[in-house]
Design a protein around this motif. Sequence first.
Motif, PDB file in Angstrom:
ATOM      1  N   ARG A   1       0.832  -1.210   0.000  1.00  0.00           N
ATOM      2  CA  ARG A   1       0.000   0.000   0.000  1.00  0.00           C
ATOM      3  C   ARG A   1       0.865   1.258   0.000  1.00  0.00           C
ATOM      4  N   GLY A   2       0.363   2.296  -0.577  1.00  0.00           N
ATOM      5  CA  GLY A   2       1.125   3.533  -0.610  1.00  0.00           C
ATOM      6  C   GLY A   2       0.695   4.530   0.452  1.00  0.00           C
ATOM      7  N   ASP A   3      -0.300   4.164   1.273  1.00  0.00           N
ATOM      8  CA  ASP A   3      -0.838   5.161   2.211  1.00  0.00           C
ATOM      9  C   ASP A   3      -0.303   5.008   3.630  1.00  0.00           C
ATOM     10  N   VAL A   4       0.676   4.138   3.813  1.00  0.00           N
ATOM     11  CA  VAL A   4       1.289   4.050   5.144  1.00  0.00           C
ATOM     12  C   VAL A   4       2.699   4.648   5.053  1.00  0.00           C
ATOM     13  N   ASP A   5       2.983   5.526   5.993  1.00  0.00           N
ATOM     14  CA  ASP A   5       4.284   6.168   6.098  1.00  0.00           C
ATOM     15  C   ASP A   5       5.413   5.131   5.967  1.00  0.00           C
ATOM     16  N   LEU A   6       6.409   5.432   5.141  1.00  0.00           N
ATOM     17  CA  LEU A   6       7.504   4.483   4.880  1.00  0.00           C
ATOM     18  C   LEU A   6       8.253   4.090   6.147  1.00  0.00           C
ATOM     19  N   SER A   7       8.468   5.090   6.993  1.00  0.00           N
ATOM     20  CA  SER A   7       9.248   4.798   8.189  1.00  0.00           C
ATOM     21  C   SER A   7       8.454   3.902   9.143  1.00  0.00           C
ATOM     22  N   LEU A   8       7.131   4.111   9.166  1.00  0.00           N
ATOM     23  CA  LEU A   8       6.300   3.230  10.001  1.00  0.00           C
ATOM     24  C   LEU A   8       6.274   1.818   9.418  1.00  0.00           C
ATOM     25  N   MET A   9       6.200   1.737   8.090  1.00  0.00           N
ATOM     26  CA  MET A   9       6.230   0.428   7.441  1.00  0.00           C
ATOM     27  C   MET A   9       7.511  -0.309   7.827  1.00  0.00           C
ATOM     28  N   ALA A  10       8.617   0.404   7.782  1.00  0.00           N
ATOM     29  CA  ALA A  10       9.903  -0.199   8.151  1.00  0.00           C
ATOM     30  C   ALA A  10       9.852  -0.716   9.590  1.00  0.00           C
ATOM     31  N   ASP A  11       9.271   0.083  10.495  1.00  0.00           N
ATOM     32  CA  ASP A  11       9.201  -0.328  11.901  1.00  0.00           C
ATOM     33  C   ASP A  11       8.258  -1.510  12.109  1.00  0.00           C
TER      34      ASP A  11
ATOM     35  N   ASP B   1      -0.171  11.246  17.453  1.00  0.00           N
ATOM     36  CA  ASP B   1      -1.522  10.742  17.699  1.00  0.00           C
ATOM     37  C   ASP B   1      -1.908   9.858  16.520  1.00  0.00           C
ATOM     38  N   GLY B   2      -2.606   8.780  16.785  1.00  0.00           N
ATOM     39  CA  GLY B   2      -3.073   7.930  15.696  1.00  0.00           C
ATOM     40  C   GLY B   2      -2.099   6.804  15.369  1.00  0.00           C
ATOM     41  N   LEU B   3      -0.880   6.892  15.900  1.00  0.00           N
ATOM     42  CA  LEU B   3       0.113   5.860  15.596  1.00  0.00           C
ATOM     43  C   LEU B   3      -0.348   4.476  16.071  1.00  0.00           C
ATOM     44  N   SER B   4      -0.865   4.433  17.303  1.00  0.00           N
ATOM     45  CA  SER B   4      -1.277   3.141  17.859  1.00  0.00           C
ATOM     46  C   SER B   4      -2.392   2.526  17.026  1.00  0.00           C
ATOM     47  N   GLU B   5      -3.337   3.360  16.618  1.00  0.00           N
ATOM     48  CA  GLU B   5      -4.454   2.870  15.807  1.00  0.00           C
ATOM     49  C   GLU B   5      -3.930   2.294  14.480  1.00  0.00           C
ATOM     50  N   THR B   6      -3.017   3.018  13.830  1.00  0.00           N
ATOM     51  CA  THR B   6      -2.495   2.533  12.541  1.00  0.00           C
ATOM     52  C   THR B   6      -1.766   1.208  12.711  1.00  0.00           C
ATOM     53  N   VAL B   7      -0.952   1.108  13.762  1.00  0.00           N
ATOM     54  CA  VAL B   7      -0.206  -0.137  13.976  1.00  0.00           C
ATOM     55  C   VAL B   7      -1.178  -1.285  14.230  1.00  0.00           C
ATOM     56  N   VAL B   8      -2.130  -1.081  15.138  1.00  0.00           N
ATOM     57  CA  VAL B   8      -3.075  -2.160  15.449  1.00  0.00           C
ATOM     58  C   VAL B   8      -3.861  -2.554  14.205  1.00  0.00           C
ATOM     59  N   ASP B   9      -4.382  -1.565  13.477  1.00  0.00           N
ATOM     60  CA  ASP B   9      -5.225  -1.885  12.326  1.00  0.00           C
ATOM     61  C   ASP B   9      -4.431  -2.583  11.221  1.00  0.00           C
ATOM     62  N   THR B  10      -3.161  -2.245  11.082  1.00  0.00           N
ATOM     63  CA  THR B  10      -2.352  -2.902  10.053  1.00  0.00           C
ATOM     64  C   THR B  10      -1.988  -4.326  10.463  1.00  0.00           C
ATOM     65  N   VAL B  11      -1.500  -4.470  11.678  1.00  0.00           N
ATOM     66  CA  VAL B  11      -1.040  -5.794  12.113  1.00  0.00           C
ATOM     67  C   VAL B  11      -2.223  -6.760  12.240  1.00  0.00           C
ATOM     68  N   ILE B  12      -3.358  -6.253  12.731  1.00  0.00           N
ATOM     69  CA  ILE B  12      -4.518  -7.120  12.954  1.00  0.00           C
ATOM     70  C   ILE B  12      -5.021  -7.693  11.617  1.00  0.00           C
ATOM     71  N   GLU B  13      -4.814  -6.912  10.567  1.00  0.00           N
ATOM     72  CA  GLU B  13      -5.227  -7.361   9.230  1.00  0.00           C
ATOM     73  C   GLU B  13      -4.522  -8.669   8.849  1.00  0.00           C
ATOM     74  N   GLY B  14      -3.241  -8.764   9.241  1.00  0.00           N
ATOM     75  CA  GLY B  14      -2.486  -9.972   8.925  1.00  0.00           C
ATOM     76  C   GLY B  14      -2.757 -11.108   9.895  1.00  0.00           C
ATOM     77  N   LEU B  15      -3.501 -10.812  10.952  1.00  0.00           N
ATOM     78  CA  LEU B  15      -3.744 -11.827  11.981  1.00  0.00           C
ATOM     79  C   LEU B  15      -5.204 -12.254  12.043  1.00  0.00           C
ATOM     80  N   ARG B  16      -5.992 -11.759  11.087  1.00  0.00           N
ATOM     81  CA  ARG B  16      -7.409 -12.144  11.083  1.00  0.00           C
ATOM     82  C   ARG B  16      -7.568 -13.599  10.675  1.00  0.00           C
ATOM     83  N   THR B  17      -8.656 -14.176  11.144  1.00  0.00           N
ATOM     84  CA  THR B  17      -8.937 -15.575  10.780  1.00  0.00           C
ATOM     85  C   THR B  17      -9.379 -15.632   9.329  1.00  0.00           C
TER      86      THR B  17
END
Lengths: 205, 205
Positions: free
Chosen positions: A159-169, B189-205
């Motif tokens: 995806r292109g809508d997630v910050d690159l540095s966050l993607m790396a982390d 702000d919003g970092l935690s939401e982005t991380v959870v929403d991205t990672v959870i996508e890969g962990l869904r059943t």
Amino acid sequence: MDRPEPRHEEGRSPGVRGRPRSEAVERAIIEGVMRLLEEGVSLGDMSIERIARTAGVGKATIYRRWKGKEELFVEVMRVVDAPDQELPGESVRDDLVVILEGIRHRGLAKRSSALLQSLLAQAKNYPQLWDLYHAEIVATRRARLTQVLKRGIASGELRGDVDLSLMADLFTGPLLTRTILSHDAPLPDGLSETVVDTVIEGLRT
Amino acid sequence: MDRPEPRHEEGRSPGVRGRPRSEAVERAIIEGVMRLLEEGVSLGDMSIERIARTAGVGKATIYRRWKGKEELFVEVMRVVDAPDQELPGESVRDDLVVILEGIRHRGLAKRSSALLQSLLAQAKNYPQLWDLYHAEIVATRRARLTQVLKRGIASGELRGDVDLSLMADLFTGPLLTRTILSHDAPLPDGLSETVVDTVIEGLRT
């Protein structure tokens, strides 16, 4: 293996002036630093004079190759580190696995090498060296990862809508947590693949 | 705010014997440790006697509450830390966001508090204290996270085929990398939401 063999890589030592290089001399100097570390001499207490004496070279021979102690120590850190594997450069997923495998292998090497542990622990408390290590080694690795991610966005694999540095982390964070923040978190074969395959799922277009 | 206000939480101090507790006394003792830290006294150099003198209490008053220095210092670390928010306990995604927000806020607090920075840096080089801090505080947080993940697997919100501890690292790793391994990685702000929403996508059943 408690004492990693120094590797020499062409063209990676900074500060080399016009003269023909002698790999054997550089190797002797780097081994001199490692020998002093093994004897328990701290980086802070290590003088260029003492390193020169241990390596059996003159001080000028060291200064001809490195601007100062910190530059030499970063070279030692580079040499004892597991080398970065070349990236296949085809699927982004496979390149990411290679990068994470690099972190995992460095973590395993650190756990089995008292020398590496001591070197890293000392470097952390030596701000000038730590900054140089980050600028020369960590930043280079990060840039390589960023390139792979950019390729993935361009190809539509990511995806292109997630910050690159966050993607790396997102990719490296779980591995770094296990290798740097923990002394004993499991680092099994297959870990890098699982992390990449899970995270990439949330980053697909 | 460079000096976090100590909070008192009922029933969290270990080592309290039968006697009626005096919150004011505990507060004075904890503030005594913080005052000494601010004056530049290292944890290693801080004696119970000196803490008692600074707090205006007797040594026995401290020993009645804590087995020793390390237990008292862990209590100080708990008190200065941002408190863990209660989990709503409904959607697993929302609970994960609350947990990651805790890491993010502790990271922000550390960046703005010289006292907290010094306390954590010292604790890291004080193996007995670091181990106790992990056993009492970090392990408790980790257990809370594991409970949430288990609930997610039970409810079908999360896949059951990924190791729980790896799942935990996938969610927390990116945040820990930014808060612990870096001094200046962005914590917006919003970092935690982005991380959870991205990672959870890969962990869904």
